[in-house]
Every structure is written in C-alpha cells, then in structure tokens.
Scaffold this active site. Structure first.
Site, PDB file in Angstrom:
ATOM      1  N   ASP A  13       0.872  -1.223   0.142  1.00 13.04           N
ATOM      2  CA  ASP A  13      -0.011  -0.112   0.112  1.00 13.04           C
ATOM      3  C   ASP A  13       0.728   1.377  -0.253  1.00 13.04           C
ATOM      4  O   ASP A  13       0.337   2.290   0.588  1.00 13.04           O
ATOM      5  CB  ASP A  13      -0.878   0.109   1.260  1.00 13.04           C
ATOM      6  CG  ASP A  13      -1.700  -1.228   1.305  1.00 13.04           C
ATOM      7  OD1 ASP A  13      -2.332  -1.657   0.526  1.00 13.04           O
ATOM      8  OD2 ASP A  13      -1.738  -1.905   2.535  1.00 13.04           O
ATOM      9  N   GLY A  15       1.889   3.080  -2.656  1.00 13.18           N
ATOM     10  CA  GLY A  15       1.540   3.853  -3.721  1.00 13.18           C
ATOM     11  C   GLY A  15       2.292   3.439  -4.917  1.00 13.18           C
ATOM     12  O   GLY A  15       2.713   4.104  -5.956  1.00 13.18           O
ATOM     13  N   ASN A  38      -4.826 -10.340  -4.545  1.00 14.27           N
ATOM     14  CA  ASN A  38      -5.130 -10.028  -3.090  1.00 14.27           C
ATOM     15  C   ASN A  38      -4.300  -8.720  -2.834  1.00 14.27           C
ATOM     16  O   ASN A  38      -4.783  -8.067  -1.882  1.00 14.27           O
ATOM     17  CB  ASN A  38      -4.300 -10.951  -2.197  1.00 14.27           C
ATOM     18  CG  ASN A  38      -2.906 -11.317  -2.466  1.00 14.27           C
ATOM     19  OD1 ASN A  38      -2.362 -11.185  -3.697  1.00 14.27           O
ATOM     20  ND2 ASN A  38      -2.090 -11.818  -1.720  1.00 14.27           N
ATOM     21  N   ALA A  39      -3.768  -8.121  -3.965  1.00 17.51           N
ATOM     22  CA  ALA A  39      -3.218  -6.821  -3.429  1.00 17.51           C
ATOM     23  C   ALA A  39      -3.606  -5.917  -4.742  1.00 17.51           C
ATOM     24  O   ALA A  39      -3.352  -5.941  -5.972  1.00 17.51           O
ATOM     25  CB  ALA A  39      -1.724  -6.897  -3.514  1.00 17.51           C
ATOM     26  N   GLY A  40      -4.406  -4.835  -4.316  1.00 14.37           N
ATOM     27  CA  GLY A  40      -4.924  -3.898  -5.172  1.00 14.37           C
ATOM     28  C   GLY A  40      -4.143  -2.506  -5.499  1.00 14.37           C
ATOM     29  O   GLY A  40      -3.251  -2.272  -4.469  1.00 14.37           O
ATOM     30  N   HIS A  41      -4.022  -2.133  -6.722  1.00 11.87           N
ATOM     31  CA  HIS A  41      -3.419  -0.595  -6.871  1.00 11.87           C
ATOM     32  C   HIS A  41      -4.583   0.134  -7.503  1.00 11.87           C
ATOM     33  O   HIS A  41      -5.305  -0.319  -8.289  1.00 11.87           O
ATOM     34  CB  HIS A  41      -2.193  -0.669  -7.485  1.00 11.87           C
ATOM     35  CG  HIS A  41      -2.225  -1.798  -8.576  1.00 11.87           C
ATOM     36  ND1 HIS A  41      -2.058  -3.220  -8.310  1.00 11.87           N
ATOM     37  CD2 HIS A  41      -2.202  -1.632 -10.106  1.00 11.87           C
ATOM     38  CE1 HIS A  41      -2.055  -3.625  -9.593  1.00 11.87           C
ATOM     39  NE2 HIS A  41      -2.309  -2.835 -10.438  1.00 11.87           N
ATOM     40  N   THR A 299      -7.809  -1.314  -0.955  1.00 14.15           N
ATOM     41  CA  THR A 299      -8.159  -1.063  -2.366  1.00 14.15           C
ATOM     42  C   THR A 299      -9.169  -2.725  -2.680  1.00 14.15           C
ATOM     43  O   THR A 299     -10.167  -2.339  -3.262  1.00 14.15           O
ATOM     44  CB  THR A 299      -7.153  -1.164  -3.625  1.00 14.15           C
ATOM     45  OG1 THR A 299      -6.367   0.011  -3.423  1.00 14.15           O
ATOM     46  CG2 THR A 299      -7.749  -1.141  -4.779  1.00 14.15           C
ATOM     47  N   LYS A 304      -9.520  -1.483   6.944  1.00 17.41           N
ATOM     48  CA  LYS A 304      -8.805  -0.363   7.366  1.00 17.41           C
ATOM     49  C   LYS A 304      -7.451  -0.560   7.942  1.00 17.41           C
ATOM     50  O   LYS A 304      -7.049  -1.443   8.364  1.00 17.41           O
ATOM     51  CB  LYS A 304      -9.440   0.463   8.997  1.00 17.41           C
ATOM     52  CG  LYS A 304      -8.782   1.576   9.539  1.00 17.41           C
ATOM     53  CD  LYS A 304      -9.773   2.084  10.551  1.00 17.41           C
ATOM     54  CE  LYS A 304      -9.018   3.203  11.252  1.00 17.41           C
ATOM     55  NZ  LYS A 304      -9.840   3.914  12.485  1.00 17.41           N
TER      56      LYS A 304
END
Length: 430
Positions: A13, A15, A38-41, A299, A304
């Site tokens: 996360d 950026g 599993n990892a959004g951008h 994302t 949180k």
C-alpha cells in the site's frame, strides 16, 4: 538503458500503482512477477480512477505489453471479470496487449474455500489473509500438484491434475468439516473458462528474453511489500510468495542480469493491513489523523489500515534485501500540518538497542520503538513538482530519511496525480 524493478519497501500500500503508471509511459513491457489478486492498486489518469488487483498497471496504456509472469498465481475467473470491467471503462485488451505465462499456477474455488475455512477456525493466531486462495495455491505449486495455465489446453491432462489435487484437498476438507470437492463441477468450470484464458497464454520467459535482446524497456511490477516476503517478512504474518526484487527474475524467467535499477516504493509514514508486529504503530489521535488524511483503506478488501510513524529501521532492512538503488517517497502531503513528526531510528528489546528487526516472532512483538523528533510544517506540499515548491522542514525530513535508510530518494510523490512527482534520478537511465 536500464530495466527497472518496482518493489514495495514496507507492508504494501505504498503507492506503487501511481509510480508504475508514471514509469510505464516510457516502458515497452510491464510485467508482474508474484502474488495474486489479493493486492490492489489504484491509478488516477486524467481524473479517471482505475482499480486493479491482478492485471499489470500498464494495461491501461495503449501500445504497451502487459505480462503476468509465472511467479503469479492466477484466478482465471477474476481475470475475466477484471478484463471485462476495464473494457467497460474503454480500455482495449487483446492477446497483443496482454500475455500470461503458460506455467502460471491457477487459483481454483477450492483454494479460496480452504483459505477461509482455515482462517475462521484458527482462533490461536490468525494470519489476516484476504481469503482469496493465494496461499493454498502456492502450497499446491510447491507440492507439485497445481493446475497450470497450459493444462487448460488438454482435457485428459486437466482431469489427471484435478484427480491428483482432490486426493490432497479432500483430506484437508474432511479435517475442516467441508464437503469434498465436486470433481465434475470443477472440471466443467475449468472447461468453460479455458477459452477465455488460453488466447493470452505464451512462453513468457522466451518473449521477455527476446524483448530484452531487442533493447525494449522492461518494467517489473511487484505487488504487496518486502515486509510481507515469505522469507524476509514478519513471518508468519506474511504473504505466500517472495516479494523482494530478486523474485522479478524468478517470476518471469528473464534472469537477474536483466535488472538494472531497483526502485523501492516507500510511504512517508507506515501502514499495515491485518495481523502481525508493527513497532512504530500509533494507537492515538496522530494515528487516526494519518489514516483519515491518507485515506488508508484497502483497495481490494476495504479493510482499515493500521498507521504509524516512518520506520527507518525496517526500510533500511528492506532496501538491503532487495538491493534498492533508490526510493520513491510517496504521500508526503499527508504529513502537512503536523507540528512535530517522529521517525523510528531503532528498537529496544529486553534492555538492548537494536538496529534491525529480529527474525523471531516473539522478539518482534516485544520490540519497542526509539523515536527521533523532527519539526513539522504548516505549508502544503500537495502537488509540488520541484524541491523549490517544498517547505524547508519537508526537505529536511526527506534528507533525514535518506541518511537513516542509507539510500537516496529517486522520486518524490506529492499527490495521487501521476504528474505531481519530483524526479531526482531517472530509473531508466544507465
């Protein structure tokens, strides 16, 4: 001309999506080399927001080749959904713009079921997975029973692979109180999805090496962050793949000699999603303020994120394990308005000062941070595009980070907009 690897240097996360998009304009190939969906951008281009979790960031740029390497575990149903969503947003996707490694492992519905069942029944020590089946898919890969993209092309092979998989998974499911795998239903699902995936399947290692020999610029896009690396992260609260820069070679088949510059993405403070140690975590008004100002929600999951001050110890460590050439410091604008800032410069463990995070989980949990205070700034850094646009205190903060992590700043990001970036060193230049 250097090929560039982009890796997260914290817990993800950081950026990366914006930085990869910013660099991808000059790259010919953008390749993902590990992880799953599993990892959004999030990308912001001309005011339009794109949220990706599996496809490389370059997919939204015409004329680029996006690659999903063999180091990625691929959920074919999610792939099809993500492609459809982007097409609806006007993005053109075809086998000429997207290539998937033939030897990439598939994530199946049974992997997600296993992932969620384990997490729900593990009352002793939850890992905090996204429940999307990434870990179980990697387990099957290492256990030599996985179904790979190429297997979709032959029904006889596919049936054999499913049978081998069921021997293992049905035993696990009995222990967890889940119904056995429905063999015929799974085979039917795979037969149905195969024609939508196979047109993109290619020998990625071969194409990538040909691209390199032809002098094409390659950008390797990492997911998550180095502190989630299966070997060098805060184990067991980690992901199931290697995340550090060396995986770019293994996860695409191009060889380590192709890597010219490693860009570590670093947030100006620290965040973490899910369980696990976090020495510099803030559980006070400052932590809440960082979360609100930085919009720290996942994302993919919407979870949180936990927030804390910048941890120079951890970033120095990840810069070493990934061989980082320079960092891209992001979200500096989130710190605008703080009267005082803190940086974690060491840990105390059982009365002893440490300059690194110990490997043992019980020791990690007992580490307390040693902070250094710096003067904050009241002026806005948002949208700054040169050092002259930054307050003096912000420049001092950045310079102190460079000293502590023993690595220079190559890029400085001051907003989600791709052009709000201060370039110090061009990663693509030799």
């Amino acid at each position: 001309m250097a090929n560039v690897v982009v890796v997260g240097a914290q817990w993800g996360d950081e950026g990366k999506g914006k930085i990869v998009d910013w660099l991808s304009e000059r790259a010919d190939v953008i390749a993902r080399f590990q992880g799953g969906h599993n990892a959004g951008h999030t990308l912001v281009i001309d005011g339009k927001v794109y949220k990706l979790s599996l496809l490389p960031s370059g997919i939204v740029r015409p004329g680029k080749l996006s690659v999903i390497g063999n180091g990625v575990v691929l959920d074919p149903w999610h792939l099809v959904q993500e492609i459809a969503k982007l097409r609806a947003d006007g993005v053109e996707i075809s086998p000429q713009s997207l290539m998937i490694a033939e030897n990439a492992v598939l994530i199946l519905p049974l992997h997600g079921e296993l992932d969620r069942a384990r997490e729900s029944q593990n009352s002793v020590a939850k890992i905090g997975t996204t429940g999307r089946g990434i870990g179980p898919a990697y387990e099957d890969k290492v256990g030599r029973r996985a179904i790979r993209v190429a297997d979709l092309a032959d029904e006889a092979t596919l049936a054999l692979r499913v049978d081998r998989l069921m021997v293992h998974h049905d035993a696990l499911r009995r222990g967890l109180g889940i119904e056995p795998v429905d063999r015929e239903a799974l085979l039917a699902q795979l037969r149905e999805i195969a024609p939508q995936v196979l047109p993109y399947a290619k020998p990625v290692w071969k194409v990538m090496n040909e691209m390199r020999k032809a002098g094409k610029r390659i950008l390797f896009e990492g997911a998550q962050g180095a502190l989630l690396d299966i070997d060098f992260g805060t184990y067991p609260y980690v992901t199931s793949s290697n995340v550090i820069a060396g995986q770019a070679a293994t996860g695409t088949g191009i060889g380590p000699g192709a890597i010219g510059f490693v860009l570590g993405i670093v947030k100006a403070y620290t965040t973490r999603v899910g369980e696990g140690p976090f020495p510099a975590e803030l559980q006070d008004a400052d932590g809440e303020r960082l979360g609100e100002r930085g919009r720290e929600f996942g994302t993919v999951t919407g979870r949180k994120r936990r927030c804390g001050w910048f941890d120079a110890v951890l970033v120095r460590q990840t810069c070493a394990t990934s061989g980082v050439s320079g960092i891209a410091l992001t979200k500096l604008d989130v710190l605008d308005g703080f009267e005082t800032l803190k940086i974690c410069v060491g840990y105390e463990l059982d009365g002893e000062r440490l300059d690194h995070l110990p490997i043992a989980a019980d020791q990690q949990a007992r580490c307390t941070p040693i902070f250094e205070e710096l003067e904050g700034w009241s002026e806005s850094t948002a949208g700054a595009r040169s050092w002259a646009d930054l307050p003096g205190a912000a420049v001092k903060y950045v310079r102190r980070i460079e000293e502590l992590i023993q690595c220079p700043v190559a890029l400085l990001s001051t907003s989600p907009e791709r052009d709000d970036t201060i370039l110090v060193t061009d990663p693509f230049e030799d």
